[in-house]
Design a protein around this motif. Structure first.
Motif, PDB file in Angstrom:
ATOM      1  N   ALA A  53       0.808  -1.221   0.000  1.00  0.00           N
ATOM      2  CA  ALA A  53       0.000   0.000   0.000  1.00  0.00           C
ATOM      3  C   ALA A  53       0.843   1.274   0.000  1.00  0.00           C
ATOM      4  N   ARG A 102       0.717   3.970  -2.840  1.00  0.00           N
ATOM      5  CA  ARG A 102       0.282   5.298  -2.399  1.00  0.00           C
ATOM      6  C   ARG A 102       1.225   6.371  -2.920  1.00  0.00           C
ATOM      7  N   TYR A 137      -6.418   5.672   1.026  1.00  0.00           N
ATOM      8  CA  TYR A 137      -5.580   4.574   1.492  1.00  0.00           C
ATOM      9  C   TYR A 137      -5.823   4.195   2.950  1.00  0.00           C
ATOM     10  N   GLU A 183      -5.039   0.763   4.976  1.00  0.00           N
ATOM     11  CA  GLU A 183      -3.863   0.934   5.819  1.00  0.00           C
ATOM     12  C   GLU A 183      -4.266   1.206   7.258  1.00  0.00           C
TER      13      GLU A 183
END
Length: 446
Positions: free
Chosen positions: A238, A242, A406, A410
């Motif tokens: 991630a 990102r 995100y 996350e």
């Protein structure tokens, strides 16, 4: 006499602003200073708190409060807007409910240490919500953050050669090195240190739109390569995506407010060349393998389902307060979700991998809705071209889009990833503020 008094006031406000800038620098510095404690301990055997006699984490909120006082003093609110009044109302509700969650957490017997750490991070978020609407704050932190990023980059880089302290103490480091000849990126001390670089989006985006091509712009643009390099090394899915998403979002929003093929190519070509250079230095094979297996990993969804199954109807609405936790049980050994001793004889977790559900654990659906409300302006702000033309508004808007998206995959901001909380607080405040709502008093006097 009037001119002398006016010049005296301008001089006074400029001095106050310099102090505000210094306090902001010290805030960022001491958050990073705290994280570097592990590297200091590894080399010397002496912890920073042993040298300073108090934890460095006591200092950042103090410096942030001092900075807020200074910037509040040198600014004048010249007009209001419905979006900002709406933000103020919801911010007040957020603070009131936050205070309720502290009392609630204490009354039901949540672990005091975890209550304190969560008070700390939410205090930082709230203070950043108070200070983030001033353009002068965003302007003043740019160059200090460029410097701090590359200062912090050095200990993170050094940490890539050192096993994590927890692995050293347990003897696992020697075992893993003997078994496979090396430690994975996540097994290095750098993995614990890298959150001190999480503020890079402010520097990177301001550098993208900086008109002057100078050393500051070059160093600022390169921050994304430094950040991505570590995420690829750690094989972090991630965070790596990102970082790339920031680039895509910036290219899209720039085209929305000022369509230009030439400018698009000026940004896109260096990005492609930079990524090619980065991947020639750091292998992406491990990251690609992890991305290919993403669909098979259901551990984070399992973690959420366990949490929701343990909440009763009241807790679903108001959560379990600050310091609230849930029990993983046998699921931890099956999925390696990482529980720990939250209090004597009790193993559980006070946070989740999927940050979207973190507010539900602490404050239920009410806290989740309050938190989500601050991100609502990203749905319509891009329509206001004049607002988007302000480079600080543009920066906050792009950051908030990415970190909001995100957080569905996350973990949440916590005392371990403070700068994520800083980004949320400052960007929430900025996207709710109309253009030129606050002016510097020295500008009015000039």
């Amino acid at each position: 006499m009037k001119d002398a008094r006016r010049l005296g006031l301008i001089k006074k406000y400029k001095k106050e602003r310099k102090l505000g800038r210094l306090y902001l620098f010290l805030f960022f510095f001491f958050v990073g200073y705290h994280k570097i404690d592990e590297l200091q301990f590894y080399y010397s055997g002496i912890a920073l708190k042993d040298l300073t006699f108090i934890s460095p984490l006591f200092l950042p909120p103090i410096f942030l409060i001092l900075a807020w006082i200074k910037y509040k003093k040198i600014h004048l609110k010249v007009k209001s807007s419905s979006s900002y009044r709406w933000f103020i109302n919801f911010r007040s509700l957020f603070i009131i409910f936050f205070l309720f969650l502290i009392v609630y957490g204490v009354l039901i017997g949540n672990p005091p240490f975890f209550i304190f750490t969560e008070i700390w991070i939410y205090l930082i978020v709230i203070l950043c919500m108070l200070i983030g609407h001033y353009d002068a704050v965003w302007e003043d932190i740019y160059k200090p953050l460029v410097i701090l990023f590359w200062i912090f980059f050095i200990p993170v880089f050094l940490g890539t050669f050192i096993p994590r302290l927890s692995l050293i103490e347990s003897g696992a480091a020697d075992y893993l090195i003997e078994k496979q000849g090396f430690l994975t990126g996540t097994g290095t001390l750098a993995y614990d240190l890298y959150p001190i670089l999480d503020f890079f989006p402010i520097v990177f985006i301001l550098s993208v739109i900086r008109k002057r091509f100078d050393l500051w712009k070059i160093l600022g643009l390169c921050t994304i390569l430094g950040y991505l390099g570590f995420q690829i090394f750690f094989q972090k899915r991630a965070p790596s995506i990102r970082g790339l998403t920031y680039i895509v979002v910036i290219l899209i929003t720039l085209q929305l407010i000022q369509p230009s093929l030439v400018r698009f190519l000026k940004l896109a070509i260096p990005v492609i060349l930079g990524f090619v250079l980065l991947t020639s230095l750091i292998s992406i094979d491990g990251l690609v393998k992890r991305l290919n297996k993403s669909g098979e990993d259901k551990s984070r969804q399992t973690e959420v389902s366990i949490l929701l199954s343990q909440l009763n109807p009241v807790e679903l609405m108001v959560g379990r307060g600050l310091g609230g936790y849930f029990i993983l049980g046998k699921a931890n050994s099956k999925f390696s979700l990482g529980d720990y001793e939250v209090k004597e004889g009790v193993r559980g977790k006070i946070n989740l991998h999927i940050g979207f559900f973190y507010p539900i654990l602490k404050g239920g659906i009410i806290f989740l809705l309050l938190t989500l409300s601050f991100s609502l302006p990203i749905m319509y702000r891009w329509l206001d071209k004049r607002w988007m033309m302000n480079k600080y508004n543009f920066t906050a808007y792009n950051i908030l889009i990415v970190i909001f998206l995100y957080q569905f995959i996350e973990g949440p901001f916590s005392s371990g990833v403070t700068f994520l909380g800083v980004l949320f607080g400052m960007c929430w405040s900025k996207v709710a503020t109309s253009t030129n709502q606050f002016l510097l008093r020295e500008q009015i006097l000039s």
